[in-house]
Design an enzyme around this catalytic site. Structure first.
Site, PDB file in Angstrom:
ATOM      1  N   THR A 126     -15.387  11.988  21.690  1.00 33.28           N
ATOM      2  CA  THR A 126     -16.055  11.403  20.524  1.00 33.28           C
ATOM      3  C   THR A 126     -16.491   9.966  20.793  1.00 33.28           C
ATOM      4  OG1 THR A 126     -15.612  10.580  18.285  1.00 33.28           O
ATOM      5  CG2 THR A 126     -13.716  10.867  19.681  1.00 33.28           C
ATOM      6  N   GLU A 128     -15.963   7.689  18.864  1.00 30.75           N
ATOM      7  CA  GLU A 128     -14.958   6.783  18.268  1.00 30.75           C
ATOM      8  C   GLU A 128     -14.083   6.115  19.318  1.00 30.75           C
ATOM      9  OE1 GLU A 128     -12.904   7.876  14.747  1.00 30.75           O
ATOM     10  OE2 GLU A 128     -14.608   8.968  13.936  1.00 30.75           O
ATOM     11  N   TYR A 154      -6.280   8.643  15.558  1.00 31.38           N
ATOM     12  CA  TYR A 154      -7.149   9.726  16.054  1.00 31.38           C
ATOM     13  C   TYR A 154      -7.933   9.274  17.273  1.00 31.38           C
ATOM     14  CZ  TYR A 154     -11.478  12.409  16.508  1.00 31.38           C
ATOM     15  OH  TYR A 154     -12.541  13.111  17.023  1.00 31.38           O
TER      16      TYR A 154
END
Ligand code: NAD
Ligand code: DAU
Length: 339
Positions: A126, A128, A154
């Protein structure tokens, strides 16, 4: 003919991937391994359950015995790891399961790849992992060399898994690739994530909870375009490489919510600003130059066409959504296969 292990295929992106790829590559065989956590939904896989090139296996990627047995049986050529705990808010409430599934689970899969041999392991990661960008610097984007700088449990767990993949590549010569995509939306997304949640709430004339000032920016990509990018990387990407995936569709959360309200003919007064998410990332924005130039990837949807298609899908699939909301989807296995 190749055999693919697709983990987490009963979830949102893995499910879309299987829908697309079982038809696009009928000569290949796709085996889905999924633990059916709260995010796994067999109703998502119902349309492909009868296909001769598809098999579903219920199992946890952390369970070495199940994973090794499956590798022995199926002799996989490719492994694509979608399985993860994926919701940032849940990771703030309970980080532990994120570490177990996203890090330990990844290591078990890669150990199996080393033991039994494969052509390629692909890690679905991801954007992120890069942390966030300032809102007042629209000239800045995440590239594959942007340093890892995570904000939530996460994203820290996903970045840890990425580092582990690169370590297995360097230390054990494991053939592998990593993709880092921006926010996805589209059919079969669990209505805990922004877009399907807001569609459902707007349809019921409920308040739409926008975290903080609502100016946080996400770079939205239609899920099918992400899946096509992964397919290209798995088949044609270079070993040990990371590929960012994103289509330059930056929108603030308020813009997304207003677009949904307008499309459904609802009033902006339904918007309610609520307490901000802890550690809330401000802006994500992907530079997709590498996957575009090296592999010829191009998105087919922009935000306007993608959100229209997604709203229509949600309107036409209220039964799927209501089963998720009521928890009924978790009875699917029992209903279809008995105890
Ligand atoms: P999701 O939460 O909808 O689905 C996750 C799936 O993994 C579920 O079917 C669940 O049952 C399964 N799973 C969870 N733990 C498991 C375990 N221990 N063993 C086997 N299966 C398990 O997630 P998603 O949104 O489809 O995301 C898929 C992947 O893509 C994740 O790795 C996520 O980090 C990544 N990603 C998501 C987005 C996004 O916007 N949703 C964007 C970029 C990357
Ligand atoms: O960027 C990729 C990531 O996108 C993936 O790795 C994650 O798995 C995926 O969940 C997604 O993470 P986000 O946290 O960006 O997605 P989410 O849908 O939870 O939130 C999107 C934005 O909307 C974020 O700024 C928080 C905000 N939000 C979210 C919810 C659920 C709200 O304002 N209100 C809400 O109720």
């Amino acid at each position: 003919m190749s055999t693919f292990l697709v983990t987490g295929g009963a979830g949102f992106i893995g499910g879309n991937f299987l829908h697309i790829m079982t038809k696009k590559h009928p000569e290949d065989r796709y085996v889905c391994l999924d633990a059916l956590t709260y995010a796994g939904n067999m109703e998502t896989l119902e349309p492909i359950m009868g296909l001769s090139n598809f098999r579903f296996v219920k199992g946890d990627i952390r369970d070495r015995e199940i994973v090794y047995k499956l590798f022995e049986e199926e002799k996989f050529d490719y492994v694509i790891n979608f399985a993860a705990e994926s919701h940032v808010d849940r990771s703030i409430v309970n980080p532990t399961i994120f570490l177990e599934t996203n890090i330990i689970g990844t290591s078990v899969l890669m150990d199996a790849c080393r033991k039994y041999g494969i052509k390629r392991y692909h890690q679905v990661s991801t954007d992120e992992v890069y942390g966030d960008l300032p809102i007042d610097r629209p000239d800045l984007f995440f590239t594959e060399t942007t340093p890892l700088h995570t904000s939530s449990p996460y994203s820290a767990s996903k970045a840890s898994a990425d580092l582990l993949v690169l370590a297995y590549h360097r230390t054990f010569n494991l053939p592998c690739t990593i993709s880092r995509c921006s926010n996805n939306y589209g059919p079969y997304q669990f209505p805990e994530k922004l877009i399907p949640l807001m569609i459902q709430k707007a349809l019921r004339n409920e308040k739409l909870p926008v975290y903080g000032d609502g100016k946080n920016v996400r770079d939205w990509l239609y899920v099918g375009d992400h899946c096509e990018g992964i397919d290209l990387i798995v088949r044609n990407g270079r070993d040990g490489e990371i590929y960012n995936i994103g289509g330059h569709n930056e929108r603030s959360n308020l813009e997304v919510v207003t677009t949904i309200l307008n499309a459904l003919g609802k009033d902006d007064s339904l918007i309610e600003h609520v307490k901000d998410r802890a550690g809330h990332d401000r802006r994500y924005a992907i530079d997709p130059t590498k996957i575009e130039t090296e592999l010829g990837w191009k998105p087919t949807y922009n935000f306007d066409t993608g959100i229209k298609t997604t709203i229509e899908w949600n309107l036409q699939n209220q039964e799927w959504l209501s089963h998720v909301e009521s928890g009924e989807y978790q009875n699917w296995m029992k209903k279809h296969y008995g105890e």
